[in-house]
Design an enzyme around this catalytic site. Structure first.
Site, PDB file in Angstrom:
ATOM      1  N   GLU A 166       0.816  -1.229   0.000  1.00 50.83           N
ATOM      2  CA  GLU A 166       0.000   0.000   0.000  1.00 50.83           C
ATOM      3  C   GLU A 166       0.851   1.281   0.000  1.00 50.83           C
ATOM      4  O   GLU A 166       0.843   2.068   0.961  1.00 50.83           O
ATOM      5  CB  GLU A 166      -0.985  -0.027   1.168  1.00 50.83           C
ATOM      6  N   GLU A 353      -5.377  -8.358  -0.276  1.00 53.95           N
ATOM      7  CA  GLU A 353      -6.185  -7.984   0.884  1.00 53.95           C
ATOM      8  C   GLU A 353      -7.607  -7.655   0.451  1.00 53.95           C
ATOM      9  O   GLU A 353      -7.801  -6.822  -0.430  1.00 53.95           O
ATOM     10  CB  GLU A 353      -5.629  -6.750   1.605  1.00 53.95           C
TER      11      GLU A 353
HETATM   12  N1  LIG Z   1      -8.580   9.509   0.823  1.00 55.26           N
HETATM   13  N2  LIG Z   1      -8.750  10.309   1.748  1.00 55.26           N
HETATM   14  N3  LIG Z   1      -8.886  10.014   3.064  1.00 55.26           N
HETATM   15  C1  LIG Z   1      -9.165  11.066   3.998  1.00 55.26           C
HETATM   16  C2  LIG Z   1      -9.207  10.625   5.429  1.00 55.26           C
HETATM   17  O1  LIG Z   1      -8.598   9.385   5.616  1.00 55.26           O
HETATM   18  C3  LIG Z   1      -8.504   8.980   6.948  1.00 55.26           C
HETATM   19  C4  LIG Z   1      -8.204   7.519   7.067  1.00 55.26           C
HETATM   20  O2  LIG Z   1      -7.851   6.964   5.796  1.00 55.26           O
HETATM   21  C5  LIG Z   1      -7.569   5.620   5.727  1.00 55.26           C
HETATM   22  C6  LIG Z   1      -7.491   5.045   4.468  1.00 55.26           C
HETATM   23  C7  LIG Z   1      -7.208   3.720   4.341  1.00 55.26           C
HETATM   24  C8  LIG Z   1      -7.027   2.937   5.487  1.00 55.26           C
HETATM   25  C9  LIG Z   1      -6.786   1.509   5.326  1.00 55.26           C
HETATM   26  C10 LIG Z   1      -6.683   0.570   6.318  1.00 55.26           C
HETATM   27  N4  LIG Z   1      -6.553  -0.595   5.657  1.00 55.26           N
HETATM   28  C11 LIG Z   1      -6.477  -1.940   6.258  1.00 55.26           C
HETATM   29  C12 LIG Z   1      -5.003  -2.275   6.298  1.00 55.26           C
HETATM   30  N5  LIG Z   1      -4.464  -2.478   4.945  1.00 55.26           N
HETATM   31  C13 LIG Z   1      -3.176  -3.068   5.206  1.00 55.26           C
HETATM   32  C14 LIG Z   1      -3.368  -3.938   6.429  1.00 55.26           C
HETATM   33  O3  LIG Z   1      -2.355  -3.629   7.340  1.00 55.26           O
HETATM   34  C15 LIG Z   1      -4.731  -3.557   7.001  1.00 55.26           C
HETATM   35  O4  LIG Z   1      -4.674  -3.373   8.402  1.00 55.26           O
HETATM   36  N6  LIG Z   1      -6.523  -0.397   4.364  1.00 55.26           N
HETATM   37  N7  LIG Z   1      -6.690   0.890   4.140  1.00 55.26           N
HETATM   38  C16 LIG Z   1      -7.101   3.506   6.747  1.00 55.26           C
HETATM   39  C17 LIG Z   1      -7.371   4.860   6.876  1.00 55.26           C
END
Ligand SMILES: N=NNCCOCCOc1ccc(-c2cn(C[C@@H]3NC[C@@H](O)[C@H]3O)nn2)cc1
Length: 448
Positions: A166, A353
């Protein structure tokens, strides 16, 4: 009712990551990571949770492998903690760290489970962060040196390697939005980091080829989908920008050797100046063997000037949501996979994932996570639609094998098909585990 049946050679698996499950942060010669520092900084993680113990998989990996064996998975995706191999980021290799991963991998192979190894899943050695972390180009060569040790040590045992998990989260979520480690809020820095990550990826692929490592190597971008609220071009363009921020910003340099011009222009208008050195794009544009795609959720959105970085706003419709608040949006999974095929052709794809957060607890020895089963049915149907549309899907690995440390959410958000009692560390197979086990055994399921 429809039977959803998968190709005969479909590889089924499950995924985890080192900082989220291992614990034992002060054992085996491990050095400090940025997540140790970030999680212990008050206010960064819900309840002040940290990965000190996590699921204690460092000590319980044999039990976990038996759970995988009973599940019937063919592949297990895990990540290596860089600070276990190089406690100081560079320099002397920690033999105890190598030994731990040999033990884990040998246990997997002895149980006919293929290891899929992620080299970087966010736990950067703190000493490197103290020198600028991914914002410092020197971290690129430190990463390649770490990868070289791993390739030489595990060539022949590990046949599938992922450089970065990611890159959008590593760069923008962690250095612009700031909710993940190290918690910077600087668009210029985050964008430059995204470039350094891609150069590190490309140089690592070159090293993999130079060492003639037996196996395949790829990268695992996370993806999202924004569905335009209307067919107005401004809504379509706004949604396209957000999707591209996660996907094409990273995958175009890898597969096409250049950043999407419309995104370069957008960032330039925000004052970003990307430092690209001679030869960088050629290095990034190394052929890879597969991509790992991570997908969780999507939204409906529309253009809104000066709203968010990319001028869009969510349109809050009453979508069903999981317990972490993410809309259940399987259509987006299908569409983003078709977009990847349209962009990059028949590149082999593993879903590295996909999963959902449901916080059901153990009641009378059982976890009735019906929501997670429904999420899996909907998203595996979307996956089947993509396969039926010619997308070259080679495997599906659910996130996650077990409940674990969900970053800034700590232990409050559960993504596992196996429940973990964080006080006793007891594992309990959820209803979704048994549903997934049957689906794997059949290679099909009934979409009722
Ligand atoms: N785009 N704008 N956002 C604006 C505001 O965002 C605030 C928060 O954003 C995000 C975006 C994406 C995630 C996320 C979490 N996972 C799950 C993990 N994947 C790898 C593995 O370790 C899992 O635990 N995948 N994605 C969290 C927070």
């Amino acid at each position: 009712m429809t039977i959803i049946e998968f190709p005969k050679d479909m590889k089924w698996g499950a995924a985890t990551a080192s900082y989220q499950i291992e614990g034992a942060v002060n054992e085996g010669g491990r050095g400090v990571s940025i997540w140790d520092t970030f999680s212990k900084t008050p206010g960064n993680v819900v309840n002040g949770d940290n990965g000190d113990v996590a699921c204690d998989s460092y000590h319980r990996y044999k039990e976990d492998v038996q759970i995988m064996k009973e599940l019937g998975i063919k592949v297990y995706r895990f990540s290596v903690a860089w600070p276990r191999i190089f406690p100081n980021g560079t320099g002397e290799v920690n033999k105890e760290g190598l030994e731990y991963y040999h033990n884990l991998i040998d246990e997997l192979l002895a149980n006919d489970i293929e290891p899929m190894c992620t080299l970087y899943h966010w736990d950067l050695p703190q000493i490197l962060q103290d020198k600028g972390g991914w914002g410092n180009r020197e971290t690129i060569d430190a990463f390649v040196a770490y990868a070289e040790v791993m390739f030489k040590e595990f060539s022949g045992k590990i046949k599938q390697w992922i450089t970065l998990n990611e890159p959008w989260c590593i760069s923008f979520l962690s250095n612009y939005i700031g909710v993940h480690a190290p918690g910077n809020k600087d668009l210029q820095l985050a964008t430059q980091i995204s470039h350094h990550l891609l150069v590190a990826h490309g140089k690592t692929v070159q090293k993999f080829r130079d060492l003639n490592v037996d196996g395949e190597i790829g990268i695992a971008p996370n993806t999202t989908w924004l569905e335009p609220y209307s067919n107005r071009q401004q809504d379509i363009d706004a949604c396209n920008r957000e999707i591209a921020w996660y996907l094409e910003w990273f995958m175009d340099p890898v597969f096409k050797g250049s950043y999407p011009q419309f995104m370069l222009d957008w960032f330039a208008n925000k004052g970003v100046h990307l430092e690209i050195e001679d030869g960088d794009m050629e290095v990034i544009h190394q052929p890879i063997d597969f991509i790992g795609i991570n997908y969780y959720t999507g939204h409906v959105a529309r253009y809104k000037e000066n709203e968010s970085l990319l001028d869009w706003e969510l349109v809050e419709l009453n979508y069903e949501r999981t317990d972490i608040g993410w809309p259940i949006f399987p259509e987006g999974f299908y569409k983003v996979l078709c977009r990847i095929k349209d962009n990059y052709g028949d590149v082999p794809i593993y879903i590295t994932e996909n999963g959902s957060c449901y916080n059901n607890e153990v009641e009378n020895g059982r976890v009735k996570d019906v929501g997670r089963i429904s999420y899996l049915e909907q998203h595996l149907t979307a996956l089947h639609r993509a396969i039926s549309s010619g997308v070259n899907i080679k495997g599906y690995l659910t996130w996650s094998l077990m409940d674990n440390f969900e970053w800034a959410e700590g232990y409050t958000m559960r993504f596992g098909i196996v429940h973990v009692n964080y006080r006793t560390l007891e594992r309990t197979k959820k209803d979704s585990y048994y549903w997934f086990k049957q689906t794997i055994a059949n290679n099909w399921f009934e979409n009722k």
